[in-house]
Design an enzyme around this catalytic site. Structure first.
Site, PDB file in Angstrom:
ATOM      1  N   ASN A 187       0.846  -1.199   0.000  1.00 20.15           N
ATOM      2  CA  ASN A 187       0.000   0.000   0.000  1.00 20.15           C
ATOM      3  C   ASN A 187       0.882   1.250   0.000  1.00 20.15           C
ATOM      4  O   ASN A 187       2.110   1.137  -0.069  1.00 20.15           O
ATOM      5  CB  ASN A 187      -0.948  -0.028   1.208  1.00 20.15           C
ATOM      6  CG  ASN A 187      -0.166  -0.114   2.505  1.00 20.15           C
ATOM      7  OD1 ASN A 187       0.597   0.782   2.845  1.00 20.15           O
ATOM      8  ND2 ASN A 187      -0.338  -1.223   3.222  1.00 20.15           N
ATOM      9  N   ASP A 221      -4.109  -6.752   5.382  1.00 18.68           N
ATOM     10  CA  ASP A 221      -5.073  -7.637   6.047  1.00 18.68           C
ATOM     11  C   ASP A 221      -5.032  -9.048   5.460  1.00 18.68           C
ATOM     12  O   ASP A 221      -5.418 -10.002   6.115  1.00 18.68           O
ATOM     13  CB  ASP A 221      -6.493  -7.060   5.902  1.00 18.68           C
ATOM     14  CG  ASP A 221      -6.669  -5.830   6.775  1.00 18.68           C
ATOM     15  OD1 ASP A 221      -6.207  -5.859   7.930  1.00 18.68           O
ATOM     16  OD2 ASP A 221      -7.240  -4.829   6.301  1.00 18.68           O
ATOM     17  N   LYS A 260       8.627 -17.571 -10.326  1.00 22.04           N
ATOM     18  CA  LYS A 260       7.836 -16.513 -10.965  1.00 22.04           C
ATOM     19  C   LYS A 260       6.585 -17.091 -11.634  1.00 22.04           C
ATOM     20  O   LYS A 260       6.688 -18.057 -12.407  1.00 22.04           O
ATOM     21  CB  LYS A 260       8.726 -15.801 -11.989  1.00 22.04           C
ATOM     22  CG  LYS A 260       8.089 -14.619 -12.631  1.00 22.04           C
ATOM     23  CD  LYS A 260       9.042 -13.960 -13.617  1.00 22.04           C
ATOM     24  CE  LYS A 260       8.295 -12.907 -14.403  1.00 22.04           C
ATOM     25  NZ  LYS A 260       9.099 -12.379 -15.504  1.00 22.04           N
ATOM     26  N   PRO A 295      -2.825 -12.155  10.632  1.00 15.00           N
ATOM     27  CA  PRO A 295      -3.240 -11.907  12.017  1.00 15.00           C
ATOM     28  C   PRO A 295      -3.419 -10.414  12.253  1.00 15.00           C
ATOM     29  O   PRO A 295      -2.729  -9.596  11.635  1.00 15.00           O
ATOM     30  CB  PRO A 295      -2.064 -12.445  12.846  1.00 15.00           C
ATOM     31  CG  PRO A 295      -0.934 -12.613  11.892  1.00 15.00           C
ATOM     32  CD  PRO A 295      -1.487 -12.723  10.515  1.00 15.00           C
ATOM     33  N   PHE A 341      -4.209   3.174  14.911  1.00 11.95           N
ATOM     34  CA  PHE A 341      -4.518   4.174  13.887  1.00 11.95           C
ATOM     35  C   PHE A 341      -5.615   3.566  13.021  1.00 11.95           C
ATOM     36  O   PHE A 341      -5.695   2.346  12.897  1.00 11.95           O
ATOM     37  CB  PHE A 341      -3.287   4.482  13.021  1.00 11.95           C
ATOM     38  CG  PHE A 341      -2.461   5.632  13.524  1.00 11.95           C
ATOM     39  CD1 PHE A 341      -1.788   5.554  14.736  1.00 11.95           C
ATOM     40  CD2 PHE A 341      -2.356   6.808  12.784  1.00 11.95           C
ATOM     41  CE1 PHE A 341      -1.039   6.618  15.209  1.00 11.95           C
ATOM     42  CE2 PHE A 341      -1.605   7.888  13.246  1.00 11.95           C
ATOM     43  CZ  PHE A 341      -0.947   7.783  14.455  1.00 11.95           C
ATOM     44  N   LYS A 352     -13.336   0.433  15.671  1.00  8.21           N
ATOM     45  CA  LYS A 352     -12.071  -0.296  15.857  1.00  8.21           C
ATOM     46  C   LYS A 352     -11.557  -0.136  17.288  1.00  8.21           C
ATOM     47  O   LYS A 352     -10.945  -1.045  17.839  1.00  8.21           O
ATOM     48  CB  LYS A 352     -11.024   0.202  14.853  1.00  8.21           C
ATOM     49  CG  LYS A 352     -11.298  -0.303  13.451  1.00  8.21           C
ATOM     50  CD  LYS A 352     -10.336   0.245  12.410  1.00  8.21           C
ATOM     51  CE  LYS A 352     -10.775  -0.230  11.021  1.00  8.21           C
ATOM     52  NZ  LYS A 352     -10.005   0.340   9.924  1.00  8.21           N
TER      53      LYS A 352
HETATM   54  O1  PMT Z   1       3.066   6.050   6.579  1.00  3.87           O
HETATM   55  P1  PMT Z   1       2.499   7.365   6.091  1.00  3.87           P
HETATM   56  O2  PMT Z   1       2.669   7.548   4.611  1.00  3.87           O
HETATM   57  O3  PMT Z   1       3.017   8.535   6.880  1.00  3.87           O
HETATM   58  O4  PMT Z   1       0.905   7.334   6.310  1.00  3.87           O
HETATM   59  C1  PMT Z   1       0.386   7.290   7.601  1.00  3.87           C
HETATM   60  C2  PMT Z   1      -0.808   6.318   7.685  1.00  3.87           C
HETATM   61  C3  PMT Z   1      -1.937   6.815   6.795  1.00  3.87           C
HETATM   62  C4  PMT Z   1      -0.377   4.912   7.248  1.00  3.87           C
HETATM   63  C5  PMT Z   1      -1.233   6.273   9.192  1.00  3.87           C
HETATM   64  O5  PMT Z   1      -1.586   7.557   9.614  1.00  3.87           O
HETATM   65  C6  PMT Z   1      -2.395   5.345   9.433  1.00  3.87           C
HETATM   66  O6  PMT Z   1      -3.549   5.707   9.327  1.00  3.87           O
HETATM   67  N1  PMT Z   1      -2.070   4.059   9.785  1.00  3.87           N
HETATM   68  C7  PMT Z   1      -3.059   2.974   9.957  1.00  3.87           C
HETATM   69  C8  PMT Z   1      -3.298   2.354   8.622  1.00  3.87           C
HETATM   70  C9  PMT Z   1      -4.203   1.160   8.687  1.00  3.87           C
HETATM   71  O7  PMT Z   1      -3.836   0.131   8.185  1.00  3.87           O
HETATM   72  O8  PMT Z   1      -5.320   1.276   9.345  1.00  3.87           O
HETATM   73  P2  PMT Z   1      -6.388   0.056   9.520  1.00  3.87           P
HETATM   74  O9  PMT Z   1      -7.647   0.775   9.776  1.00  3.87           O
HETATM   75  O10 PMT Z   1      -6.356  -0.876   8.406  1.00  3.87           O
HETATM   76  O11 PMT Z   1      -5.888  -0.704  10.808  1.00  3.87           O
HETATM   77  C10 PMT Z   1      -6.337  -0.370  12.125  1.00  3.87           C
HETATM   78  C11 PMT Z   1      -5.232  -0.601  13.115  1.00  3.87           C
HETATM   79  O12 PMT Z   1      -4.925  -1.985  13.209  1.00  3.87           O
HETATM   80  C12 PMT Z   1      -3.919   0.093  12.767  1.00  3.87           C
HETATM   81  O13 PMT Z   1      -3.364   0.562  13.971  1.00  3.87           O
HETATM   82  C13 PMT Z   1      -3.068  -1.022  12.169  1.00  3.87           C
HETATM   83  O14 PMT Z   1      -1.687  -0.802  12.413  1.00  3.87           O
HETATM   84  C14 PMT Z   1      -3.579  -2.259  12.922  1.00  3.87           C
HETATM   85  N2  PMT Z   1      -3.549  -3.512  12.157  1.00  3.87           N
HETATM   86  C15 PMT Z   1      -4.275  -3.634  10.998  1.00  3.87           C
HETATM   87  C16 PMT Z   1      -4.283  -4.848  10.347  1.00  3.87           C
HETATM   88  C17 PMT Z   1      -3.521  -5.919  10.855  1.00  3.87           C
HETATM   89  N3  PMT Z   1      -3.498  -7.095  10.239  1.00  3.87           N
HETATM   90  N4  PMT Z   1      -2.827  -5.776  11.984  1.00  3.87           N
HETATM   91  C18 PMT Z   1      -2.823  -4.582  12.643  1.00  3.87           C
HETATM   92  O15 PMT Z   1      -2.163  -4.466  13.679  1.00  3.87           O
END
Ligand code: PMT
Length: 424
Positions: free
Chosen positions: A229, A298, A308, A324, A342, A356
């Site tokens: 991403n 995810d 390949k 996970p 985040f 969340k």
């Molecule tokens: O890196 P930059 O370019 O500066 O951009 C910053 C950002 C946009 C990446 C950052 O500000 C941000 O929003 N990060 C969270 C991105 C995200 O994947 O969000 P989510 O809504 O999908 O996940 C929710 C939370 O679960 C996040 O804290 C994530 O780290 C965590 N997560 C998600 C999926 C997973 N399998 N494991 C996790 O721990």
């Protein structure tokens, strides 16, 4: 917008640092601002109103029920006249009264009656500043859009050393000026919702161990291709730097990014979500705070190909399996760190972020609207909304990710302390 021609109400409250306030008036006037001073009764015990009248060139407001003053410029008129209200120094007592919405003197009445943005520059004994009551008041004020300048650290008039010193007049005025310029005229004058802290208190996280993830993950399809991403790692790296500045010992687990390691940070590089999962679960038990900024994939492919993948006619189907949820797993640990997530969303930020917060059992979540022209992935500036249990909320308007990181660390440290000591 600059301070030139801005109308500033300067509120002076009763602390020893009030002796610096005439200098603030002079600096504001030097910048072209028009300043009206309003003092609390106890401020008059430290500096005579006549001093402020002389430096501002205007009568000083003290008494809410002063007929002559009300006839000249009444409290509502003053509240409307202001382009900004700056309370400096702001004592613990005044902050508490502002939080309570008190209107028991001229200054608090103006704070309540104005639509102009409000700044406070706290000054008090360091133990009072660190008290959970003050921390909660500050958080509440911030969540209502009050901007906090400082305080600074150092030796205090009471003989203690620590946080609680009034910032120097030059720093207060230049912070105010920067925020006017950064926010733009419309935003500064009309939008008092944004919360902001400058000069994040350097020792807020002293003795704390902070674990941060940053950047994207890469999910390999075969030896030459992967899914990923747009995360650049900038937000997570800025937080790592701000946490070090706040006195924390920081471990940063980074996905594939092109960023220098901030000074004082222990960095662990990983590639995939499974790598990140392993590294985080190894380090989480040794940390007090976990900040999950990484954009973790995810899904990964069910079976990564050893060679390949060769193209063939027609469509290709990839079978994906869930990765996970690293953050949810850390938050479910028996001895868990304070967990900050985040949430990157393209719409309905508050609904998804709050969802969340609850679902992953977090202590705080930073909602980040992405997919817009500005902010979010791979930008230098960002704007976020922060949520915590029991309807906690703060909003941070767009600013550099580094400055935002300071603000988030300040808020986070207040929430962290409140979490550790819930009785107070
Ligand atoms: O890196 P930059 O370019 O500066 O951009 C910053 C950002 C946009 C990446 C950052 O500000 C941000 O929003 N990060 C969270 C991105 C995200 O994947 O969000 P989510 O809504 O999908 O996940 C929710 C939370 O679960 C996040 O804290 C994530 O780290 C965590 N997560 C998600 C999926 C997973 N399998 N494991 C996790 O721990």
């Amino acid at each position: 917008m600059s301070l030139n021609k801005a109308n500033i109400v300067l509120g002076v409250t009763g602390g020893i640092a009030a002796y610096k306030a005439p200098e603030i008036v002079r600096r504001l006037i030097d910048k072209g601002a028009s300043v009206r001073v309003v003092m609390t009764a106890s401020a008059c015990d430290f500096v005579k109103p006549l001093v402020f009248q002389a430096v501002s060139g205007h009568p000083v407001g003290v008494d809410l029920l002063d007929e002559a003053a009300e006839a000249a410029m009444g409290h509502i008129e003053l509240a409307r006249w202001a382009d900004a209200v700056l309370v400096a120094p702001a004592t613990a007592n005044t902050l508490a009264r502002m939080t309570a919405g008190a209107a028991d003197d001229l200054l608090t009445t103006i704070c309540l009656a104005t639509r102009a943005p409000c700044w406070v520059a706290p000054a008090m004994n360091s133990v009072m500043w660190e008290h959970p009551a003050t921390a909660t008041n500050i958080t509440t004020l911030q969540s209502r859009g009050v901007r906090v300048l400082g305080p600074g650290i150092g030796s205090q008039a009471c003989g203690e050393t620590g946080a609680g010193r009034l910032l120097e007049p030059d720093d207060i005025v230049s912070s105010l000026e920067q925020q006017f310029a950064a926010a733009g005229e419309e935003r500064v004058l009309m939008d008092a919702k944004d919360a902001c802290v400058v000069n994040a208190e350097p020792m807020l996280l002293a003795d704390s161990h902070v674990l941060i993830t940053a950047g994207p993950t890469r999910e390999a399809l075969d030896p030459v291709r992967f899914l990923t991403n747009h995360s650049s790692g900038k937000m997570g790296f800025a937080l790592a730097e701000a946490a070090v500045d706040a006195g924390a010992s920081v471990t940063l687990i980074a996905g594939p990014v092109r960023l220098e390691t901030p000074g004082g940070v222990t960095r662990i590089d990983v590639v995939s979500a499974l790598d990140m999962h392993k590294a985080v679960l190894r380090h989480a038990p040794n940390n007090d705070i976990f900040i999950s900024v990484a954009a973790v994939a995810d899904y990964r492919v069910a079976k990564q190909q050893a060679h390949k993948i060769k193209k063939s006619e027609g469509e290709m189907t990839l079978q994906m399996v869930r990765n996970p949820d690293i953050l949810a797993e850390v938050a479910a640990l028996e001895a868990r760190p304070f967990c900050v997530g985040f949430a990157a969303e393209t719409k309905d930020l508050d609904i998804y972020a709050r969802g969340k917060l609850t679902k992953k059992n977090l202590d705080m979540i930073v909602g980040n609207l992405v997919g817009q022209a500005t902010g979010g992935f791979n930008t230098d500036d960002n704007a976020v909304e922060v949520y915590w249990p029991n309807d906690g909320y703060a909003s941070f308007a767009s600013r550099s990710k580094r400055l935002l990181a300071n603000d988030l660390i300040t808020l986070l440290s207040q929430r962290y302390r409140a979490h550790q000591d819930p009785v107070n």
